[in-house]
Design a protein around this motif. Structure first.
Motif, PDB file in Angstrom:
ATOM      1  N   HIS A 521       0.843  -1.186   0.000  1.00 17.29           N
ATOM      2  CA  HIS A 521       0.000   0.000   0.000  1.00 17.29           C
ATOM      3  C   HIS A 521       0.880   1.238   0.000  1.00 17.29           C
ATOM      4  N   GLN A 522       0.278   2.334  -0.414  1.00 20.71           N
ATOM      5  CA  GLN A 522       0.973   3.621  -0.390  1.00 20.71           C
ATOM      6  C   GLN A 522       0.140   4.613   0.408  1.00 20.71           C
ATOM      7  N   MET A 523       0.847   5.505   1.066  1.00 22.24           N
ATOM      8  CA  MET A 523       0.178   6.515   1.878  1.00 22.24           C
ATOM      9  C   MET A 523       0.836   7.863   1.661  1.00 22.24           C
ATOM     10  N   GLY A 524       0.011   8.861   1.474  1.00 24.18           N
ATOM     11  CA  GLY A 524       0.449  10.220   1.681  1.00 24.18           C
ATOM     12  C   GLY A 524      -0.024  10.639   3.050  1.00 24.18           C
ATOM     13  N   VAL A 525       0.849  11.204   3.839  1.00 21.41           N
ATOM     14  CA  VAL A 525       0.533  11.515   5.238  1.00 21.41           C
ATOM     15  C   VAL A 525       0.737  12.997   5.497  1.00 21.41           C
TER      16      VAL A 525
END
Length: 713
Positions: A521-525
């Motif tokens: 998965h990828q996340m922008g935080v």
């Protein structure tokens, strides 16, 4: 063998205690002889604590007799109890954390010299003498007791009681929150006290603990109240535990994934210096016990699996005996920013982990400890992430899983395994790491003592679980490519599932393993979402919900721009030093304009995350909105329009980390796969406002210009 031919130390005869019309203790008789341990057993509400409080002076009996050494006495308060040489060691231990062992032992009863001054040397000498009798291995006389292990703290509390000539000792769950090693230490202390002729009442939920701690007899006092407990007998059930920064939540679901019960316990964060953020791992255990106590009211005999979720990146350092060396350094602690920059300067870290080495990640924290706390560094035997310390307590196993491990900067994210090279670069090796499983696999089984304590069957499996965002992804069904959710909590997260590994560290996107096999998965935080709104609400002296509720129809962005960098930023800036700002303030900027600017600023930061994910080839086909901020219709319309993407709002319900953890527990127990992690039912879909698309594109351009202008200030 205990000699019971003589006079008992204590005789409680036909004791009754009532609160109004409720009979709390009903005609109970029990005695205690010198050198004997009597266990008072029962579930919450059984009456054991109420009964014993009439002996410690906290409550007064309504009927019956109390005899000490054969003589009837009246105990009206704790002073009367102490006069009869009765001492109580409470579950909380009642120690002053900032004082050392001697200061705690003599707190309120300090020894003085001939001039009337506190005689610290004599107090320490007496403490060494009594500890020599009780725990010869105790050596930490000069450190605050908050630096001691749970077993060592128990030693201090017991020493305080024994020094002042206690003959009758009441111990309230003395092994609560202790590991196997510390429990054995307390058992040895109790055996020593028995040998010295003390009589001990041991209050416990768990008969196995009473057996281990040296019971001679056990007693079930009865019921504290007449109410019936609710039971969910016959249903197969699963538990999910989500360890958050501000609290631990537990959820109980059935095999149909319907929620049966929920429970929570609060946690606090300590900030001993600027940029520091820490928690005591023992508090996590206490919170878990509270949650299990609450969930057990529903009957846990049909539980088959437990899943874990937790805040990521924390550094929990253990010695060779699995005792915690120092408070856990949390995800939002920025003290290791220089160490993070140093590691990130080595191209190997980005190449193998697929991520920037952020200051909040685990590896730079260990480099900081090595540099600034060499005494702790030299004793580090294991490094665990927060939820994995909870697992150690549950199962006795040192295990982590892929999604949480990916946030350490030690995992080869493509290979889903620890990297020997990355560990070596920080002075560690595989022996310091827990084993690895997938989040839906079995990591161990629940310890029998805990099963017995809360009525679970033997052999309950504990799943690998997931980091908080990965577990939330499982909870909302974001487990397949094209699916995504935006979380509007204290921080903001744009989370997308991937069927392949597509890293791009330069975008400051987090690329992690998902909690399911062969999935990433990828996340922008962003670090401040509802946190930014709550900050503004406090600034203008209004309630956040009222501020968003008074906005009405969606407005195009105004001249006022808000940059939500109240404590640095992750995606895409990767800056611990950048700070927020308002720009474009004018006379027309009233409270509503300020509220809109704050919501727009957070939304534009989320759009930056969307653009960063798109740069890696990640597509968003479905976008679910979760978290407290999703209760604002205005904010949802704003996100849909600014991102030019329909936003789906699930029906009311909990689809967060605890629910995802419970799903992972179900998978581990049954062998089920990702197919059970379905998307929730959708209450409604918020479509973008096409008429405002150009206005929001222009607003985002002003946001980016302001971002460029202030990021180096």
């Amino acid at each position: 063998m205990v000699d019971r031919t003589g006079t008992p130390l204590v005789e409680l005869r036909d004791i009754s205690i009532s609160f109004g019309g409720i009979k709390a203790v009903d005609h109970v008789t029990v005695d205690l002889y010198p050198g004997e341990v009597v266990g008072l057993l029962g579930h919450n509400g059984a009456g054991k604590s109420t009964l014993i409080k009439c002996l410690s002076g906290a409550y007064q009996k309504d009927a019956g007799q109390i005899l000490i050494n054969g003589q009837e006495v009246e105990i009206k308060d704790p002073r009367d109890a102490r006069a009869q040489n009765i001492e109580t060691i409470y579950q909380t231990l009642a120690l002053a954390d900032n004082l050392d062992a001697a200061s705690n032992l003599f707190l309120g009863r300090e020894l003085v010299n001939s001039f009337g001054f506190v005689d610290e040397s004599k107090m320490e000498a007496e403490t060494r003498k009594i500890m020599g009798r009780l725990n010869p291995n105790f050596r930490k006389f000069s450190v605050p007791v908050n630096m001691l292990s749970g077993g060592q703290r128990q030693s201090v509390a017991i020493a305080r009681a024994v020094y002042f000539n206690a003959k009758i000792l009441i111990m309230d769950e003395p092994t609560a929150a202790l590991g196997p090693h510390e429990t054995q230490m307390v058992a040895e202390l109790i055996q020593e006290l028995k040998a010295q002729g003390l009589g001990i009442f041991l209050i416990e939920h768990d008969i196995h603990n009473v057996m281990k701690l040296g019971r001679d007899r056990r007693r079930h006092p009865g019921h504290d109240h007449p109410g019936q407990e609710t039971r969910a007998s016959g249903r197969v059930m699963y538990i999910g535990l989500d360890l958050g920064t501000s609290g631990l939540k537990g959820i109980l679901i059935g095999e149909d994934q319907a929620v049966i019960a929920e429970a929570s316990a609060p946690l606090t964060v300590q900030r001993p210096a600027e940029g520091w953020s820490e928690q005591a791992p023992s508090d996590w255990i206490s919170a878990a016990e509270t949650v299990f106590d609450k969930l057990s009211r529903n009957g846990l005999g049909a539980v088959r699996g437990i899943g874990l979720s937790g805040h990521m990146h924390g550094a929990t350092l253990l010695d060779a005996a699995d005792e915690v060396l120092r408070p856990c350094i949390l995800w939002n602690d920025t003290r290791s920013h220089a160490e993070a920059a140093g590691l990130d300067g080595d191209p190997m870290f980005r190449r193998l982990t697929g991520n920037i080495v952020f200051p909040g990640f685990t590896a730079p924290k260990l480099v900081w400890v090595r540099k600034h706390e060499p005494g702790f560094w030299d004793r580090v035997a294991k490094v665990l992430l927060p939820k994995d310390y909870l697992r150690l307590w549950l199962t006795g196993e040192h295990v982590s899983e892929m999604s949480d491990a990916a946030g350490t900067s030690w995992l080869d994210t493509a290979r889903r395994d620890w990297s020997d090279d990355l560990l070596r670069a920080t002075g560690l090796d595989r022996s310091h790491m827990p084993g690895l499983v997938e989040g839906s696999e079995v990591s161990g089984t629940l310890r029998e003592a805990l099963s017995a304590r809360w009525g679970l069957p033997k052999g309950v499996v504990v799943a690998g679980g997931g980091g908080d965002n990965a577990a939330s992804g499982v909870g909302v069904g974001v487990v397949r490519a094209g699916e995504a959710f935006v979380s509007l909590g204290t921080s903001g997260v744009l989370f997308a599932a991937n069927d392949g590994y597509r890293p791009d560290p330069a975008t400051a996107v987090h690329t992690f393993c998902h909690a399911l096999p062969d999935t990433w998965h990828q996340m922008g935080v962003i670090l401040a979402a509802t946190d930014a709104l709550n900050w503004y609400a406090a600034l203008v002296g209004a309630d956040a919900a009222k501020l968003t509720g008074e906005l009405g129809a969606l407005h195009p962005p105004g001249k006022t721009v808000f940059l939500p960098y109240l404590g640095g930023e992750r995606t895409p800036l990767n800056s611990a030093s950048v700070r927020g700002a308002f720009t474009g303030l004018e006379h027309a900027t009233d409270r509503q304009a300020g509220t809109r600017a704050v919501l727009e600023g957070v939304t534009f930061a989320i759009r930056d995350c969307r653009d960063a994910l798109a740069a890696t080839g990640t597509r968003l086909e479905h976008l679910l909105a979760v978290g407290g901020g999703s209760r604002s219709d205005y904010w949802l319309r704003l996100i849909a329009t600014a991102l030019d993407c329909p936003v789906q709002l699930p029906v009311a319900g909990d689809f967060g980390g605890a629910f995802g953890a419970a799903r992972l527990g179900l998978m581990a127990a049954t062998g089920a796969g990702a197919g059970i992690a379905t998307l929730p039912k959708i209450a409604r879909v918020i479509e973008p406002d096409a008429a405002l698309k150009d206005a929001f594109d222009a607003g985002h351009a002003r946001f980016r210009a302001a971002q460029t202008a202030i990021k180096d200030l």
